[in-house]
Design a protein around this motif. Structure first.
Motif, mmCIF file in Angstrom:
data_model
loop_
_atom_site.group_PDB
_atom_site.id
_atom_site.type_symbol
_atom_site.label_atom_id
_atom_site.label_comp_id
_atom_site.label_asym_id
_atom_site.label_seq_id
_atom_site.Cartn_x
_atom_site.Cartn_y
_atom_site.Cartn_z
ATOM 1 N N ALA A 34 0.831 -1.207 0.000
ATOM 2 C CA ALA A 34 0.000 0.000 0.000
ATOM 3 C C ALA A 34 0.865 1.257 0.000
ATOM 4 O O ALA A 34 0.546 2.242 -0.680
ATOM 5 C CB ALA A 34 -0.938 -0.006 1.200
ATOM 6 N N LEU A 35 1.970 1.231 0.732
ATOM 7 C CA LEU A 35 2.872 2.383 0.744
ATOM 8 C C LEU A 35 3.548 2.590 -0.610
ATOM 9 O O LEU A 35 3.695 3.726 -1.069
ATOM 10 C CB LEU A 35 3.927 2.221 1.841
ATOM 11 C CG LEU A 35 3.418 2.369 3.278
ATOM 12 C CD1 LEU A 35 4.504 2.012 4.274
ATOM 13 C CD2 LEU A 35 2.888 3.766 3.515
ATOM 14 N N ILE A 36 3.938 1.498 -1.247
ATOM 15 C CA ILE A 36 4.529 1.608 -2.585
ATOM 16 C C ILE A 36 3.492 2.131 -3.579
ATOM 17 O O ILE A 36 3.803 2.965 -4.434
ATOM 18 C CB ILE A 36 5.116 0.257 -3.030
ATOM 19 C CG1 ILE A 36 6.379 -0.041 -2.228
ATOM 20 C CG2 ILE A 36 5.421 0.239 -4.520
ATOM 21 C CD1 ILE A 36 6.935 -1.423 -2.442
ATOM 22 N N GLY A 37 2.242 1.657 -3.458
ATOM 23 C CA GLY A 37 1.175 2.169 -4.309
ATOM 24 C C GLY A 37 0.945 3.655 -4.109
ATOM 25 O O GLY A 37 0.737 4.399 -5.072
ATOM 26 N N TYR B 98 -2.803 1.653 -7.931
ATOM 27 C CA TYR B 98 -1.548 0.937 -7.684
ATOM 28 C C TYR B 98 -1.605 0.150 -6.378
ATOM 29 O O TYR B 98 -1.161 -0.995 -6.309
ATOM 30 C CB TYR B 98 -0.363 1.899 -7.651
ATOM 31 C CG TYR B 98 0.048 2.424 -8.996
ATOM 32 C CD1 TYR B 98 0.155 1.591 -10.101
ATOM 33 C CD2 TYR B 98 0.340 3.765 -9.158
ATOM 34 C CE1 TYR B 98 0.535 2.073 -11.329
ATOM 35 C CE2 TYR B 98 0.732 4.263 -10.378
ATOM 36 C CZ TYR B 98 0.832 3.419 -11.471
ATOM 37 O OH TYR B 98 1.216 3.902 -12.680
ATOM 38 N N ALA B 99 -2.119 0.764 -5.330
ATOM 39 C CA ALA B 99 -2.193 0.093 -4.034
ATOM 40 C C ALA B 99 -3.162 -1.086 -4.086
ATOM 41 O O ALA B 99 -2.889 -2.144 -3.506
ATOM 42 C CB ALA B 99 -2.614 1.076 -2.956
ATOM 43 N N GLY B 100 -4.284 -0.918 -4.778
ATOM 44 C CA GLY B 100 -5.241 -2.014 -4.900
ATOM 45 C C GLY B 100 -4.652 -3.206 -5.637
ATOM 46 O O GLY B 100 -4.807 -4.361 -5.221
ATOM 47 N N PHE B 101 -3.952 -2.930 -6.729
ATOM 48 C CA PHE B 101 -3.329 -4.012 -7.480
ATOM 49 C C PHE B 101 -2.232 -4.695 -6.678
ATOM 50 O O PHE B 101 -2.158 -5.928 -6.620
ATOM 51 C CB PHE B 101 -2.751 -3.485 -8.804
ATOM 52 C CG PHE B 101 -1.882 -4.479 -9.495
ATOM 53 C CD1 PHE B 101 -2.443 -5.568 -10.141
ATOM 54 C CD2 PHE B 101 -0.505 -4.342 -9.481
ATOM 55 C CE1 PHE B 101 -1.641 -6.502 -10.767
ATOM 56 C CE2 PHE B 101 0.299 -5.270 -10.106
ATOM 57 C CZ PHE B 101 -0.259 -6.362 -10.750
#
Length: 176
Positions: free
Chosen positions: A29-32, A50-53
Motif C-alpha cells: 500500500a505504501l509503494i502504491g 496501484y495500491a489495490g493491485f
C-alpha cells in the motif's frame, strides 16, 4: 471441523504468515501511494489503483505459497494420512481444509481492506465492491491451490501450476 480450522490458524501463526503478510500488505500500500504521488494528474486515483493491485497481488501470492507448502508439509509429516484414517470421507476432508483456508483468506482480505486506505480513501461503493471481489478471489484461489497441492505432490510444482492458472484467469479478459 473446528479442530481442523484451529489447526490451520495455528499453523499460520506458527509460520508467521499473518505478520509477514500484514507487513507485505502495508509495504504494498505504501509503494502504491508512492507511485500514485509520482503521477501528474489524479494522484489519489492512481495511488488507489496501484495500491489495490499490489495488495491484491501480495495477498494472492502469499495464500498460494502458504496453501501449497502447508499441504506439502502435511504430506511429509503424514498428517493427511492420520486425518484420512478418521471416520470422514475424502470429500469432507477436502471441504474442511478448504473452509479452514478460506477463513484465513477472508481474514487476510479484511486486513487488506483495512490497509488500503493508506494510499487514500476510496469512495464507499467502489471500495465495497473491491473488498467483495478480493474476498471471493482469495477463496477461489485457495480452492485452486488446494486442488493443485493435493494433486501434485511437489509444493513448488503446485505453486507454479496455481500461479499459472491465476495469471491465465487474470489475462482472460485481454485474450477475449
Amino acid at each position: 471441523m473446528i479442530t481442523t480450522f484451529r489447526y490451520i490458524l495455528l499453523t499460520s501463526v506458527r509460520d508467521r504468515l499473518m505478520i509477514g503478510l500484514i507487513a507485505a500488505l502495508v509495504g504494498a500500500a505504501l509503494i502504491g501511494a508512492f507511485l500514485g504521488d509520482a503521477s501528474f494528474m489524479e494522484e489519489r486515483q492512481m495511488a488507489l489503483a496501484y495500491a489495490g493491485f499490489s495488495t491484491r497481488l501480495v495477498l494472492i501470492l502469499g495464500l498460494i505459497l502458504f496453501v501449497c507448502f502447508h499441504v506439502q508439509r502435511s504430506y511429509d509429516n503424514r498428517e493427511i494420512d492420520l486425518m484420512l484414517s478418521r471416520p470422514i470421507s475424502r470429500t469432507q476432508f477436502v471441504l474442511i481444509y478448504w473452509a479452514g483456508f478460506s477463513g484465513l483468506a477472508l481474514a487476510l482480505s479484511l486486513v487488506a481492506s483495512i490497509v488500503l486506505p493508506i494510499a487514500g480513501m476510496p469512495d464507499r461503493g467502489g471500495f465495497a465492491m473491491w473488498v467483495l471481489s478480493l474476498a471471493l478471489e482469495a477463496t477461489l484461489i485457495v480452492a485452486i491451490a488446494l486442488f493443485f497441492s493435493l494433486t501434485i505432490r511437489a509444493a513448488v510444482g503446485s505453486a507454479m501450476a496455481t500461479l499459472a492458472f491465476y495469471l491465465l484467469a487474470r489475462m482472460a479478459g485481454f485474450l477475449l
